[in-house]
Enzyme design. Structure first.
Site: not given
Lengths: 287, 287
Positions: A52, A204, A33, A147, A100, A102
């Site tokens: 970024r 971060l 994000y 992030k 689903r 991994h």
């Protein structure tokens, strides 16, 4: 004016803004994000945030759902539709929807979600007189430089801070202060040196951090990007934190230990002013 | 029969199963999950899974959205509606929907999402002849005991394994093997002792792990819950992994190093059989 959000190609009423339950952002926190501040409908340091964002995506091997140029257009439109002059833009990209499992799905289209909210700036009193922070063990993973949506360690720390009415929790790994739960952490030594953790995998690298360090260097403040201990922080002359929503916010108390005189220090306030000018130059807004 | 999922009180077509973009599961990975296996429409070790689910929620201070008894009823209904005899149930609970802010929202209703899928059991060949695993640094956070949605470290490791056609990535913290990306890890020493990492904050205490250790002890196999090094693993007599979807799966190669004879060992195969009997007793299904 009702709140409007952007979800995978559509501008929708915020209350109807939905994603699929098998979006990998929801099941695996498999996404990233960005949070932008805007004033007078103009994003602050948009180019740095997009850079970024591209790096975070690349680290997770997630494709850009559209060019950052197109994203900037969507953001501008969304700010317009929300009728806000100043505020924040939250933008999230996940790997997309897949049954689903991994490992990364073979063919998947990344999800893009954008919301606009009001400004989260600290109060005038906080900016002028500073805030207190507590400390918490840094229990997060080893790739805090991404992030990502894996924020459970961050929110648990922030919650602990909120419970004792502290503004932020500074995270301590061993003896070292890495950063805050949602901000970067700085001290100023009695010699007037500005110290902050280097931008490696443990933190971060904030956009506000980059800008503030640049402004500091430009104004002949000695900057040392090195880790500092909690003991150093407690005996520092000044301390502060930065983030896109907090700007440069003085820290006057760490774990009930007064920092310096207990009032915001001169270097902190100089940087706060320089950062305000930086925003003014880009957006025409005086904060 | 089309796939049906359960989302916050409603049984919906899977393709229309949606949650809000400000569900904290989506923005912060602020939630937990469980995965149940079922055979003949009967859940395996449901009580143990629900107990772990309650513990995960308590650690994150998330309320139960309904009693586990009610959840069991919803799960039974969902299995029915999906028309499956054998398969898996994925159940996820997040803190709920709230305007984005790190600290916990004051009033929020947890989200509950349940899906049903086909069985993910390993192939007969894998169960009989074993699989290979690779190793990856364990970069995850310090609370792996919580079965949370913060799974980015896990999926990155699993993806690396998938890229080299390994079944699993064993995670190594310093010199210690903690567990797999989605399973627990075991070795058997040349003395015939079964070794597995203790169920502390560094690993997710698997339900299959609990059952297998209990079965081992009952059958006079010496069990040592202690950490083991990668070097120990590579020179072990046997190795295997367990999880709800893998059952007891022999590991015959670690990082291209053959384990023991390169074939599944006798203790591994004994435990695989004992576990199969355990499932048969509960569900009437021979696997």
């Amino acid at each position: 004016m009702s709140r409007v959000s952007y979800v995978n190609g559509a501008y929708v009423h915020h209350c109807e803004a939905m994603v699929h339950i098998e979006d990998r952002g929801y099941q695996f926190s498999d996404g990233i994000y960005e949070y932008f501040a805007f004033y007078n409908r103009t994003l602050v340091d948009a180019g740095l945030h997009f850079k970024r964002l591209e790096r975070s995506l690349a680290e997770l091997q997630i494709a850009l759902p559209m060019s950052t140029r197109a994203m900037a257009i969507v953001i501008r439109e969304l700010i317009e539709r929300n009728g806000r002059e100043d505020g924040g833009v939250y933008l999230q990209i996940s790997r997309g929807v897949a049954r689903r499992d991994h490992a990364f799905p073979k063919q998947v289209k990344p999800s893009l979600v954008i919301t606009v909210c009001g400004s989260k700036l600290p109060s005038e009193d906080q900016l002028k007189n500073g805030v207190k922070v507590i400390t918490q063990p840094d229990i997060r993973w080893d790739r805090c430089d991404i992030k990502s949506l894996s924020l459970l360690g961050n929110i648990l720390a922030k919650q602990t801070a909120a419970e004792v009415k502290a503004r932020e929790a500074w995270l301590v790994d061993g003896k070292t202060v890495t950063e805050g739960s949602a901000s970067n952490a700085y001290i100023v030594t009695k010699k007037g040196e500005l110290i902050t953790h280097p931008a490696n995998h443990a933190i971060l690298g904030g956009i506000t951090r980059d800008v503030v360090l640049k402004l500091a260097r430009k104004h002949k403040i000695t900057v040392r990007e090195r880790s500092f201990t909690l003991a150093e922080a407690k005996s520092a002359a000044e301390a502060f934190m930065t983030s896109t929503s907090a700007n440069v916010l003085p820290v006057v108390m760490v774990d009930n230990q007064r920092i310096g005189s207990g009032k915001p220090g001169p270097i902190t306030m100089q940087l706060q002013e320089l950062y305000a000018k930086h925003i003014f130059k880009q957006t025409g807004k005086r904060i």
